[in-house]
Write an enzyme that holds these catalytic residues in place. Structure first.
Site, PDB file in Angstrom:
ATOM      1  NE  ARG A 174      -4.493  -1.528   1.404  1.00 53.05           N
ATOM      2  CZ  ARG A 174      -5.120  -2.016   2.527  1.00 53.05           C
ATOM      3  NH1 ARG A 174      -5.075  -2.097   3.853  1.00 53.05           N
ATOM      4  NH2 ARG A 174      -6.527  -2.469   1.881  1.00 53.05           N
TER       5      ARG A 174
ATOM      6  CE  LYS B 193     -17.821 -14.203   9.095  1.00 51.59           C
ATOM      7  NZ  LYS B 193     -18.004 -12.702   9.731  1.00 51.59           N
TER       8      LYS B 193
ATOM      9  N   GLY C 242      -6.984  -9.473   1.203  1.00 48.86           N
ATOM     10  CA  GLY C 242      -5.771  -9.867   1.792  1.00 48.86           C
ATOM     11  C   GLY C 242      -4.825 -11.101   1.531  1.00 48.86           C
TER      12      GLY C 242
ATOM     13  N   GLY D 223     -12.676  -4.679   1.159  1.00 46.68           N
ATOM     14  CA  GLY D 223     -14.176  -4.378   1.115  1.00 46.68           C
ATOM     15  C   GLY D 223     -14.354  -3.529  -0.188  1.00 46.68           C
TER      16      GLY D 223
END
Ligand code: 3PG
Length: 394
Positions: A37, A201, A351, A374
């Protein structure tokens, strides 16, 4: 997208507030364990530095609870920026007491400012206008290059951008690159278009899957997500991790895929173990009651590789097994390698998928690696992200 780009701003000698996503992973010693990043923020910083050193960089790091917490200090990021940019990065830890306009007037040559973690102030996550006004003091231009935070309606992303008229705000190089790549996936994917989806998930990914089902041809499922699908289909899943209450989500993905003639692929063999500490695992086609499935098996790997190899566009999010454990990462690495060698446009996000790509040294072979977890999912769901909306308005 109707948003200014930083190259089109006249920044000569002006002051610039630059919102970045410097939310980097830190190890137990508090050292940065992945510089992606920071490195991907450099083009925008370097561009602005050609015109002015009156730059105020700001970011969040982790999720501190609205008050200072040394564990989440950005100081270590400031040291890295100093090293990479060849300018002195003045670290300011109490910018509410030391107002930004005053800091800027005192700023010497060859120095820029990095503010301490924005989330040390509860007003940041509350999207407070009052806090945004403090951040905007003495600032001529607002530039947002924090793609990973664009889905957060937080003060430095939303309220602050709203304060600037359109001609005095812009996106940076990274945000432009992310949007171009994700638009290609969302709106202009060449077919066959395959989605490789993993992670634990179903609930995190259901909306993105339902949106992309309209344009994709194949959905290849791995990770713990797969067991929610298999369970729904009446297959044994043993003690595998299986998110509860996902029946309706799985049903709706299956029904929509069927209606759109999208093929869904699920694992047909599994690397299983009784404990995560097992150093090898055992192969099963049907998961025994006392075992957990922790990776996709060799037959599944081959099948998935064939689908990937025949694709023109691939979007990958989430590992296909318990990737942190060497015994259960074979599937994830094999899929990363196959995507890298396939002649297609590939985008990876999340990630763990990125960690797998870096571990295998394949980053340069992907079309685009998204820095937003996200944020990239919400963008692909078709949402207008609050940070982008705030750059459009005004
Ligand atoms: C991320 O890591 O996805 C971004 O930096 C956003 O962080 P957040 O989920 O804590 O808002």
């Amino acid at each position: 997208m109707n948003i200014n780009f930083v190259e089109n701003l006249d920044l000569e000698g002006k002051s610039v507030f630059l919102r970045l996503d410097l939310n980097v992973p830190l190890n137990e010693k508090g050292e940065i364990s992945d510089f992606t990043r920071i490195e991907r923020s450099l083009p925008t910083i370097k561009h602005i530095l050609k015109f002015t050193n009156k730059i105020v960089i700001a970011s969040h790091l982790g999720r501190p609870k609205g008050k200072p917490d040394p564990k989440y200090s950005l100081e270590v990021v400031g040291a890295k920026l100093t090293e990479l940019l060849n300018v002195e990065v003045a670290f300011v830890d109490d910018y509410v007491k030391a107002p930004i306009d005053q800091l800027l007037t005192r700023l010497g040559k060859n120095r820029i400012i990095l503010l301490e973690n924005l989330r040390f102030y509860a007003q940041e996550t509350e999207n407070s206008t009052e806090f945004a006004m403090k951040l905007a003091k003495g600032i001529d231009f607002f530039v947002n290059d924090a793609f990973g935070a664009m889905h957060r309606a937080h003060a430095s992303v939303a309220a602050l951008a709203e304060r600037f008229p359109k001609e005095r705000k812009a996106m940076g190089f990274l945000v432009r690159e992310e949007i171009r790549a994700l638009d290609q996936i969302r709106d202009h994917a060449q077919t066959p278009f395959s989605i490789v989806i993993g992670g634990s998930k179903v609930s995190d990914k259901v909306t993105v899957l339902l949106n992309l089902i309209n344009t994709c041809n194949n959905i290849v499922v791995g990770g713990a997500m797969a067991y929610a699908f298999l369970k729904q289909m009446g297959k044994p899943v043993g003690r595998s991790l299986c998110e509860p209450n996902t029946e309706r989500m799985v049903q709706s993905i299956l029904a929509n895929a069927q209606a759109r003639k999208v093929s869904i692929y699920l694992p047909e063999d599994h690397v299983c173990a009784k404990s995560l500490d097992d150093s090898k695992g055992k192969m099963f086609e049907s998961i025994p009651d006392d075992y957990m499935a922790l990776d996709i098996g060799p037959r599944t790997i081959e099948r998935y590789k064939n689908i990937i190899g025949a694709s023109k566009t691939i979007f990958w999010n989430g590992p296909l097994g318990v990737f942190e454990k060497p015994a259960f990462r074979r599937g994830t690495i094999a899929i990363a390698e196959k995507i890298a060698e396939t002649d297609c446009f590939s985008v990876a996000g999340g990630g763990d998928s990125i960690a797998a790509i870096n571990l295998a040294g394949l980053a340069k072979k992907f079309g685009h690696i998204s820095t937003g977890g996200g944020a990239s999912l919400e963008y692909l769901e078709g949402k207008t992200l609050p940070g982008l909306r705030a750059l459009m308005n005004g």
